[in-house]
Design a protein around this motif. Structure first.
Motif, PDB file in Angstrom:
ATOM      1  N   GLY A  74     -27.657  35.845 -13.724  1.00 54.13           N
ATOM      2  CA  GLY A  74     -27.619  34.806 -14.747  1.00 54.13           C
ATOM      3  C   GLY A  74     -28.455  35.170 -15.955  1.00 54.13           C
ATOM      4  O   GLY A  74     -28.801  36.340 -16.172  1.00 54.13           O
ATOM      5  N   THR A  75     -28.789  34.152 -16.745  1.00 58.21           N
ATOM      6  CA  THR A  75     -29.537  34.398 -17.981  1.00 58.21           C
ATOM      7  C   THR A  75     -30.785  33.520 -18.089  1.00 58.21           C
ATOM      8  O   THR A  75     -31.401  33.459 -19.144  1.00 58.21           O
ATOM      9  N   ARG A  76     -31.176  32.855 -17.002  1.00 60.15           N
ATOM     10  CA  ARG A  76     -32.361  31.988 -17.059  1.00 60.15           C
ATOM     11  C   ARG A  76     -33.637  32.739 -16.725  1.00 60.15           C
ATOM     12  O   ARG A  76     -34.705  32.414 -17.245  1.00 60.15           O
ATOM     13  N   SER A  77     -33.543  33.729 -15.822  1.00 61.44           N
ATOM     14  CA  SER A  77     -34.746  34.417 -15.367  1.00 61.44           C
ATOM     15  C   SER A  77     -34.434  35.847 -14.967  1.00 61.44           C
ATOM     16  O   SER A  77     -33.372  36.111 -14.374  1.00 61.44           O
ATOM     17  N   PHE A  78     -35.362  36.733 -15.266  1.00 62.68           N
ATOM     18  CA  PHE A  78     -35.356  38.072 -14.675  1.00 62.68           C
ATOM     19  C   PHE A  78     -35.771  37.935 -13.215  1.00 62.68           C
ATOM     20  O   PHE A  78     -35.008  38.212 -12.304  1.00 62.68           O
ATOM     21  N   ALA A  79     -36.983  37.475 -12.989  1.00 62.62           N
ATOM     22  CA  ALA A  79     -37.452  37.115 -11.648  1.00 62.62           C
ATOM     23  C   ALA A  79     -38.719  36.295 -11.811  1.00 62.62           C
ATOM     24  O   ALA A  79     -39.634  36.686 -12.546  1.00 62.62           O
ATOM     25  N   SER A  80     -38.766  35.167 -11.123  1.00 59.92           N
ATOM     26  CA  SER A  80     -39.887  34.239 -11.282  1.00 59.92           C
ATOM     27  C   SER A  80     -41.064  34.591 -10.397  1.00 59.92           C
ATOM     28  O   SER A  80     -42.042  33.840 -10.336  1.00 59.92           O
ATOM     29  N   GLY A  81     -40.996  35.734  -9.716  1.00 58.79           N
ATOM     30  CA  GLY A  81     -42.090  36.169  -8.858  1.00 58.79           C
ATOM     31  C   GLY A  81     -41.641  36.313  -7.427  1.00 58.79           C
ATOM     32  O   GLY A  81     -40.450  36.244  -7.110  1.00 58.79           O
ATOM     33  N   ALA A  82     -42.592  36.542  -6.543  1.00 55.84           N
ATOM     34  CA  ALA A  82     -42.282  36.580  -5.123  1.00 55.84           C
ATOM     35  C   ALA A  82     -41.841  35.190  -4.674  1.00 55.84           C
ATOM     36  O   ALA A  82     -42.201  34.175  -5.277  1.00 55.84           O
ATOM     37  N   ASP A  83     -41.054  35.138  -3.608  1.00 63.18           N
ATOM     38  CA  ASP A  83     -40.545  33.876  -3.088  1.00 63.18           C
ATOM     39  C   ASP A  83     -41.657  33.203  -2.271  1.00 63.18           C
ATOM     40  O   ASP A  83     -41.835  33.468  -1.082  1.00 63.18           O
ATOM     41  N   ILE A  84     -42.403  32.323  -2.922  1.00 57.20           N
ATOM     42  CA  ILE A  84     -43.578  31.710  -2.293  1.00 57.20           C
ATOM     43  C   ILE A  84     -43.189  30.807  -1.131  1.00 57.20           C
ATOM     44  O   ILE A  84     -43.984  30.570  -0.222  1.00 57.20           O
ATOM     45  N   SER A  85     -41.936  30.344  -1.107  1.00 53.55           N
ATOM     46  CA  SER A  85     -41.508  29.455  -0.023  1.00 53.55           C
ATOM     47  C   SER A  85     -41.581  30.129   1.341  1.00 53.55           C
ATOM     48  O   SER A  85     -41.634  29.443   2.372  1.00 53.55           O
ATOM     49  N   GLU A  86     -41.599  31.460   1.375  1.00 56.27           N
ATOM     50  CA  GLU A  86     -41.655  32.156   2.654  1.00 56.27           C
ATOM     51  C   GLU A  86     -43.046  32.725   2.955  1.00 56.27           C
ATOM     52  O   GLU A  86     -43.231  33.405   3.961  1.00 56.27           O
ATOM     53  N   PHE A  87     -44.043  32.431   2.115  1.00 60.62           N
ATOM     54  CA  PHE A  87     -45.366  33.035   2.279  1.00 60.62           C
ATOM     55  C   PHE A  87     -46.039  32.665   3.600  1.00 60.62           C
ATOM     56  O   PHE A  87     -46.702  33.495   4.211  1.00 60.62           O
ATOM     57  N   GLU A  88     -45.915  31.420   4.031  1.00 65.38           N
ATOM     58  CA  GLU A  88     -46.577  31.026   5.277  1.00 65.38           C
ATOM     59  C   GLU A  88     -46.043  31.824   6.458  1.00 65.38           C
ATOM     60  O   GLU A  88     -46.772  32.084   7.422  1.00 65.38           O
ATOM     61  N   GLU A  89     -44.787  32.244   6.356  1.00 66.44           N
ATOM     62  CA  GLU A  89     -44.174  33.016   7.437  1.00 66.44           C
ATOM     63  C   GLU A  89     -44.449  34.499   7.301  1.00 66.44           C
ATOM     64  O   GLU A  89     -44.819  35.158   8.286  1.00 66.44           O
TER      65      GLU A  89
END
Length: 264
Positions: A61-76
């Motif tokens: 898409g055209t909204r983001s290159f990458a917003s960072g690491a996927d923090i939703s999976e950090f606890e795992e």
């Protein structure tokens, strides 16, 4: 739902250009661990493919290159020092794969390039971005510490004091400031970014590839601290005179026509 994947596209007009897409579009292309694991495989395949001359790295898409690491999976996947060590090794391997690609790499940055996204962009040779782009490296917002190698890439681009400002604050750097600092090489209107990026990539595919890749290697040696020619760099330079492309370059210049380079 996004598949959280890495996919490869080939430019129909110029098959010598391969595009690696960070695709987690529902989360602004946040980079999941599965994506980090896949990046070294993808870049190894493209590096070994003689048909590929340039690699473009972009977000879906055209909204983001990458917003960072996927923090939703950090606890795992990053819940303690042991799992974090394994996770960090995958991140480092992904950045090494991009940085170590022998072929020119271009980051095409729409929108956000934050944290791990900024890290991957900095691992590319060249960065083009749109006027809405935002850059940031945010370990100070999460209680993390950036690796030495990733920090060095930032320092190499913006210098030590600005690198400290970026890391200490975790603040986003807007497009105009990113251009001034050298985080990006060219700033382009959002509607023109894709066209501009691929025009430049196509230009690079028309150049002598031995020259292009050797120049990349020598610049990397300079960044690694080498300041004088040695047997390796002298050998690289002298070997160019034995290539068919050197003969073609001279001949085409004398004949006043575009060169037809064949080395790959």
């Amino acid at each position: 739902m996004s598949d959280k994947t890495i996919r490869v596209e080939r430019d129909g007009e110029t098959p010598a250009i391969a595009t690696v897409v960070l695709d987690n579009i529902d989360s602004h292309n946040a980079i999941a661990l599965t994506m980090y694991r896949r990046i070294p495989e993808v870049f190894a395949e493209l590096d070994a493919d003689p048909a590929v001359k340039v690699v473009v790295l972009r977000g879906a898409g055209t909204r983001s290159f990458a917003s960072g690491a996927d923090i939703s999976e950090f606890e795992e996947v990053r819940g303690n020092s042991d799992s974090a060590k394994a996770y960090n090794e995958h991140v480092a391997a992904a950045e090494h794969a991009v940085e170590g690609c022998t072929k020119p790499t271009i980051a095409m940055v729409h929108g956000y390039a934050i944290g791990g996204g900024c890290g991957l962009a900095l691992a590319c040779d060249i960065r083009f971005a749109d006027e809405r782009s935002r850059f940031g490296i945010t370990p100070a917002k999460l209680g993390l510490v950036y690796s030495l190698e990733s920090t060095k890439r930032l320092v190499d681009v913006v210098g030590p004091s600005r690198a400290k400002w970026i890391l200490f604050s975790g603040q986003h750097v807007h497009a105009e400031e990113a251009l001034r600092l050298g985080l990006i090489d060219e700033l382009v209107p959002a509607d023109d970014l894709e066209k501009h990026t691929y025009e430049f990539a196509r230009l690079v595919t028309t150049r002598a590839q031995y020259s292009v890749r050797s120049s990349k290697r020598i610049v990397d040696l300079v960044l690694g601290g080498q300041t004088s020619d040695d047997e390796v760099t002298t050998g690289i330079r002298n070997s160019s005179f034995d290539t068919d492309d050197y003969a073609e370059g001279v001949r085409s210049f004398l004949e006043k026509r575009p060169p037809r380079f064949t080395w790959s």
